[in-house]
Write a protein that holds these residues in place. Structure first.
Motif, PDB file in Angstrom:
ATOM      1  N   ALA A 142      -1.610  -0.859 -21.414  1.00 46.99           N
ATOM      2  CA  ALA A 142      -1.984  -1.508 -19.959  1.00 46.99           C
ATOM      3  C   ALA A 142      -2.828  -2.653 -20.217  1.00 46.99           C
ATOM      4  CB  ALA A 142      -2.985  -0.629 -19.058  1.00 46.99           C
ATOM      5  N   ALA A 143      -3.367  -3.041 -21.613  1.00 47.53           N
ATOM      6  CA  ALA A 143      -4.067  -4.226 -21.971  1.00 47.53           C
ATOM      7  C   ALA A 143      -3.194  -5.563 -21.854  1.00 47.53           C
ATOM      8  CB  ALA A 143      -4.605  -4.032 -23.302  1.00 47.53           C
ATOM      9  N   SER A 144      -2.118  -5.518 -21.924  1.00 45.39           N
ATOM     10  CA  SER A 144      -1.238  -6.685 -22.039  1.00 45.39           C
ATOM     11  C   SER A 144       0.213  -6.568 -21.547  1.00 45.39           C
ATOM     12  CB  SER A 144      -1.413  -7.369 -23.441  1.00 45.39           C
ATOM     13  OG  SER A 144      -0.719  -6.794 -24.475  1.00 45.39           O
ATOM     14  N   GLY A 145       0.786  -7.605 -21.377  1.00 46.96           N
ATOM     15  CA  GLY A 145       2.243  -7.602 -21.401  1.00 46.96           C
ATOM     16  C   GLY A 145       2.709  -6.730 -20.093  1.00 46.96           C
ATOM     17  N   ILE A 146       3.707  -6.016 -20.399  1.00 49.56           N
ATOM     18  CA  ILE A 146       4.353  -5.273 -19.020  1.00 49.56           C
ATOM     19  C   ILE A 146       3.576  -4.250 -18.669  1.00 49.56           C
ATOM     20  CG2 ILE A 146       6.450  -3.840 -18.477  1.00 49.56           C
ATOM     21  CD1 ILE A 146       8.043  -5.285 -20.357  1.00 49.56           C
ATOM     22  N   GLY A 147       2.681  -3.716 -19.688  1.00 52.29           N
ATOM     23  CA  GLY A 147       1.938  -2.645 -19.142  1.00 52.29           C
ATOM     24  C   GLY A 147       0.845  -3.043 -18.321  1.00 52.29           C
ATOM     25  N   ALA A 148       0.135  -4.143 -18.531  1.00 51.24           N
ATOM     26  CA  ALA A 148      -1.084  -4.942 -17.692  1.00 51.24           C
ATOM     27  C   ALA A 148      -0.252  -5.433 -16.163  1.00 51.24           C
ATOM     28  CB  ALA A 148      -1.582  -6.196 -18.271  1.00 51.24           C
ATOM     29  N   ALA A 149       0.872  -5.850 -16.292  1.00 49.91           N
ATOM     30  CA  ALA A 149       1.449  -6.185 -15.081  1.00 49.91           C
ATOM     31  C   ALA A 149       1.779  -5.147 -14.191  1.00 49.91           C
ATOM     32  CB  ALA A 149       2.762  -6.996 -15.524  1.00 49.91           C
ATOM     33  N   VAL A 150       2.426  -4.003 -14.692  1.00 46.78           N
ATOM     34  CA  VAL A 150       2.838  -2.871 -14.180  1.00 46.78           C
ATOM     35  C   VAL A 150       1.494  -2.260 -13.455  1.00 46.78           C
ATOM     36  CG1 VAL A 150       3.405  -0.467 -14.309  1.00 46.78           C
ATOM     37  CG2 VAL A 150       4.856  -2.271 -15.159  1.00 46.78           C
ATOM     38  N   ALA A 151       0.287  -2.347 -14.076  1.00 51.41           N
ATOM     39  CA  ALA A 151      -0.935  -1.522 -13.887  1.00 51.41           C
ATOM     40  C   ALA A 151      -1.452  -2.604 -12.601  1.00 51.41           C
ATOM     41  CB  ALA A 151      -1.975  -1.594 -14.843  1.00 51.41           C
ATOM     42  N   GLN A 152      -1.268  -3.918 -12.493  1.00 55.46           N
ATOM     43  CA  GLN A 152      -1.759  -4.666 -11.502  1.00 55.46           C
ATOM     44  C   GLN A 152      -0.755  -4.492 -10.453  1.00 55.46           C
ATOM     45  OE1 GLN A 152      -3.677  -8.404 -12.238  1.00 55.46           O
ATOM     46  NE2 GLN A 152      -3.030  -8.387 -14.509  1.00 55.46           N
ATOM     47  N   CYS A 153       0.307  -4.292 -10.487  1.00 56.78           N
ATOM     48  CA  CYS A 153       1.341  -4.124  -9.135  1.00 56.78           C
ATOM     49  C   CYS A 153       0.957  -2.723  -8.700  1.00 56.78           C
ATOM     50  CB  CYS A 153       2.635  -3.982 -10.048  1.00 56.78           C
ATOM     51  SG  CYS A 153       3.777  -5.234  -9.474  1.00 56.78           S
ATOM     52  N   CYS A 154       0.789  -1.632  -9.583  1.00 57.47           N
ATOM     53  CA  CYS A 154       0.468  -0.334  -9.072  1.00 57.47           C
ATOM     54  C   CYS A 154      -0.733  -0.481  -8.044  1.00 57.47           C
ATOM     55  CB  CYS A 154       0.394   0.726  -9.917  1.00 57.47           C
ATOM     56  SG  CYS A 154       2.057   1.368 -10.778  1.00 57.47           S
ATOM     57  N   ALA A 155      -1.947  -1.339  -8.618  1.00 57.08           N
ATOM     58  CA  ALA A 155      -3.142  -1.195  -8.031  1.00 57.08           C
ATOM     59  C   ALA A 155      -2.905  -2.061  -6.632  1.00 57.08           C
ATOM     60  CB  ALA A 155      -4.134  -2.093  -9.003  1.00 57.08           C
ATOM     61  N   ALA A 156      -1.911  -3.195  -6.680  1.00 58.21           N
ATOM     62  CA  ALA A 156      -1.807  -3.922  -5.540  1.00 58.21           C
ATOM     63  C   ALA A 156      -1.210  -3.182  -4.421  1.00 58.21           C
ATOM     64  CB  ALA A 156      -0.792  -5.074  -5.729  1.00 58.21           C
ATOM     65  N   GLN A 157      -0.540  -1.954  -4.549  1.00 57.45           N
ATOM     66  CA  GLN A 157       0.123  -1.117  -3.789  1.00 57.45           C
ATOM     67  C   GLN A 157      -0.626   0.085  -3.400  1.00 57.45           C
ATOM     68  OE1 GLN A 157       3.560  -0.768  -2.809  1.00 57.45           O
ATOM     69  NE2 GLN A 157       3.725  -2.888  -3.364  1.00 57.45           N
ATOM     70  N   GLN A 204       0.850  -1.137   0.168  1.00 61.74           N
ATOM     71  CA  GLN A 204       0.050   0.112   0.206  1.00 61.74           C
ATOM     72  C   GLN A 204       0.813   1.252   0.133  1.00 61.74           C
ATOM     73  OE1 GLN A 204      -3.528  -0.351  -0.174  1.00 61.74           O
ATOM     74  NE2 GLN A 204      -2.741  -2.021  -0.860  1.00 61.74           N
ATOM     75  N   LEU A 205       2.060   1.214  -0.580  1.00 61.27           N
ATOM     76  CA  LEU A 205       2.864   2.341  -0.521  1.00 61.27           C
ATOM     77  C   LEU A 205       2.290   3.492  -1.570  1.00 61.27           C
ATOM     78  CD1 LEU A 205       6.138   0.590  -0.376  1.00 61.27           C
ATOM     79  CD2 LEU A 205       5.082   2.186   1.387  1.00 61.27           C
ATOM     80  N   LEU A 206       1.302   3.251  -2.455  1.00 68.14           N
ATOM     81  CA  LEU A 206       0.891   4.026  -3.451  1.00 68.14           C
ATOM     82  C   LEU A 206      -0.477   4.402  -3.285  1.00 68.14           C
ATOM     83  CD1 LEU A 206       2.371   2.306  -6.750  1.00 68.14           C
ATOM     84  CD2 LEU A 206       3.072   4.501  -5.524  1.00 68.14           C
ATOM     85  N   ALA A 207      -1.002   4.306  -1.724  1.00 61.74           N
ATOM     86  CA  ALA A 207      -2.467   4.286  -1.604  1.00 61.74           C
ATOM     87  C   ALA A 207      -2.710   6.062  -1.670  1.00 61.74           C
ATOM     88  CB  ALA A 207      -2.645   4.053   0.053  1.00 61.74           C
ATOM     89  N   GLY A 208      -3.747   6.164  -2.450  1.00 62.67           N
ATOM     90  CA  GLY A 208      -4.334   7.494  -2.652  1.00 62.67           C
ATOM     91  C   GLY A 208      -3.792   8.125  -4.014  1.00 62.67           C
ATOM     92  N   ARG A 209      -2.913   7.602  -4.464  1.00 63.61           N
ATOM     93  CA  ARG A 209      -2.346   7.894  -5.550  1.00 63.61           C
ATOM     94  C   ARG A 209      -2.686   7.550  -6.975  1.00 63.61           C
ATOM     95  NH1 ARG A 209       4.083   8.270  -5.317  1.00 63.61           N
ATOM     96  NH2 ARG A 209       3.673  10.424  -6.008  1.00 63.61           N
ATOM     97  N   VAL A 210      -2.713   8.437  -7.977  1.00 64.13           N
ATOM     98  CA  VAL A 210      -3.270   8.067  -9.363  1.00 64.13           C
ATOM     99  C   VAL A 210      -2.223   8.076 -10.220  1.00 64.13           C
ATOM    100  CG1 VAL A 210      -5.019   8.914 -11.099  1.00 64.13           C
ATOM    101  CG2 VAL A 210      -5.457   9.461  -8.686  1.00 64.13           C
ATOM    102  N   ILE A 211      -2.285   6.911 -10.967  1.00 66.92           N
ATOM    103  CA  ILE A 211      -0.992   6.749 -12.106  1.00 66.92           C
ATOM    104  C   ILE A 211      -1.875   6.198 -13.468  1.00 66.92           C
ATOM    105  CG2 ILE A 211       0.906   5.125 -12.377  1.00 66.92           C
ATOM    106  CD1 ILE A 211       1.119   4.871  -9.568  1.00 66.92           C
ATOM    107  N   LEU A 212      -1.552   6.780 -14.453  1.00 65.77           N
ATOM    108  CA  LEU A 212      -1.797   6.552 -15.778  1.00 65.77           C
ATOM    109  C   LEU A 212      -0.729   5.493 -16.314  1.00 65.77           C
ATOM    110  CD1 LEU A 212      -3.298   7.058 -18.277  1.00 65.77           C
ATOM    111  CD2 LEU A 212      -2.020   9.128 -18.734  1.00 65.77           C
ATOM    112  N   ILE A 213      -1.132   4.372 -16.953  1.00 65.02           N
ATOM    113  CA  ILE A 213      -0.157   3.453 -17.518  1.00 65.02           C
ATOM    114  C   ILE A 213      -0.778   3.326 -18.925  1.00 65.02           C
ATOM    115  CG2 ILE A 213       0.833   0.975 -17.327  1.00 65.02           C
ATOM    116  CD1 ILE A 213      -1.078   2.311 -14.431  1.00 65.02           C
ATOM    117  N   THR A 214       0.219   3.349 -19.788  1.00 73.68           N
ATOM    118  CA  THR A 214      -0.073   3.143 -21.097  1.00 73.68           C
ATOM    119  C   THR A 214       0.196   1.793 -21.643  1.00 73.68           C
ATOM    120  OG1 THR A 214       1.942   3.762 -22.224  1.00 73.68           O
ATOM    121  CG2 THR A 214       0.251   5.626 -21.991  1.00 73.68           C
TER     122      THR A 214
END
Length: 252
Positions: free
Chosen positions: A20-35, A8-18
Motif C-alpha cells: 500500500a505504500a506505492s503503485g497499485i496498492g496505494a491507489a487501491v487503498a485510497q479508492c477504498c478509503a474514498a468509498q 461510500q459503498l464500503l462504509a463501515g468495512r475494514v480492508i487490508l491492502i498489501t
C-alpha cells in the motif's frame, strides 16, 4: 454496477491492502478509503505509507491504519500477530487485497541466483499464502467478505524466473481456496491481472518501454472496486484480466 468516486459503498468495512505504500496498492487503498472503508495499509516502506495515510486524511476519509511489515522476513507468527491486532482493534476484517510484489532478477534459468530466487518466491507466493491463512477466520466471520490476489500474465515467459513462477502459483492457490470456500459462500475469492500499468515496478521490469501511454495506478484502482462489488457468482474462483474485466462483469 458502476462504482463512482466517494459513493461510500464500503462504509463501515475494514480492508487490508498489501503493497500500500506505492503503485497499485496505494491507489487501491485510497479508492477504498474514498468509498468509506477503513484501509489497513501494509508495506515495508514506512515513510511512503505515512504519505498515503496523510493523503487519505487530507481528503477527509475514514482514518486508516498503518502496519509496517517486510514480507521478505515475515513468518507465520508475524501474520498471526497481524490478524490478532486487526481483531483487537477493529473487531472485523471484510477484505484482503494483495498488491505487494517484488520483481527480483530477470535472467535466463542458468543464471538465476538461488538465494534471490528463494526470496522472490517467498515474497510473491509464500507470504500472501501465509497472510491469507492467518486472516481466514476473521474473513469468514463477516458477511460478503472478499480476497483479491493481484497476478500477472508473464508467468511462462522467458527470463521472468521466480516472479513468473510465483504468479502462476498464486493463481493456483486462489483457485484452490475459492473451491474450498465455494460451499460456505462466505468469502468471495479471485485473482486479477491489471496488465501493464505506469508504475515504478513496470519501469524496473521494462526499462526500455515508454510508459506514457499506459494507464496509471489510479486508473486501474476502480477495477478492484468493481470486483469487490460484483456478485460472487460473477467473480468467485475466476482469473480476471483488465482487458476483459468489463465484459466479465457485464452482468452486474
Amino acid at each position: 454496477m458502476t462504482v463512482t468516486a466517494n459513493s461510500q459503498l464500503l462504509a463501515g468495512r475494514v480492508i487490508l491492502i498489501t503493497g500500500a505504500a506505492s503503485g497499485i496498492g496505494a491507489a487501491v487503498a485510497q479508492c477504498c478509503a474514498a468509498q468509506g472503508a477503513t484501509a489497513i495499509l501494509l508495506d515495508k516502506n514506512l515513510p511512503a505509507l505515512e504519505k498515503v495515510y496523510d493523503s487519505i486524511i487530507e481528503q477527509g476519509h475514514a482514518i486508516p491504519a498503518i502496519y509496517p511489515l517486510d514480507l521478505k522476513g515475515a513468518s507465520q507468527d508475524d501474520y498471526l500477530n497481524l490478524a490478532n491486532s486487526i481483531e483487537q482493534n477493529f473487531f472485523r476484517l471484510d477484505g484482503l487485497i494483495h498488491c505487494a510484489a517484488s520483481l527480483g532478477q530477470l535472467a535466463p534459468v542458468p543464471h538465476q541466483n538461488s538465494k534471490l530466487w528463494a526470496e522472490i518466491l517467498h515474497v510473491n507466493l509464500s507470504a500472501p499464502v501465509m497472510l491469507t491463512r492467518a486472516c481466514l477466520s476473521l474473513l469468514e466471520s463477516t458477511d460478503d467478505s472478499f480476497i483479491v490476489f493481484t497476478t500477472d500474465s508473464v508467468q511462462a515467459k522467458a527470463y521472468w524466473g521466480a516472479y513468473g513462477i510465483a504468479k502462476a502459483g498464486i493463481e493456483c492457490f486462489a483457485s484452490q481456496l475459492a473451491d474450498e470456500q465455494a460451499s460456505s459462500g462466505r468469502i468471495k475469492i479471485c485473482s486479477f491481472d491489471p496488465g501493464r500499468v505506469n508504475t515504478e515496478f513496470l519501469k524496473r521490469a521494462y526499462p526500455a518501454l515508454n510508459p506514457s501511454d499506459l494507464p496509471k495506478a489510479e486508473d486501474i484502482a476502480p477495477d478492484y472496486l468493481e470486483i469487490i462489488h460484483a456478485s460472487a457468482a460473477t467473480v468467485h474462483g475466476k482469473q480476471l484480466q483488465h482487458s476483459v474485466k468489463q465484459s466479465s462483469l457485464a452482468s452486474e
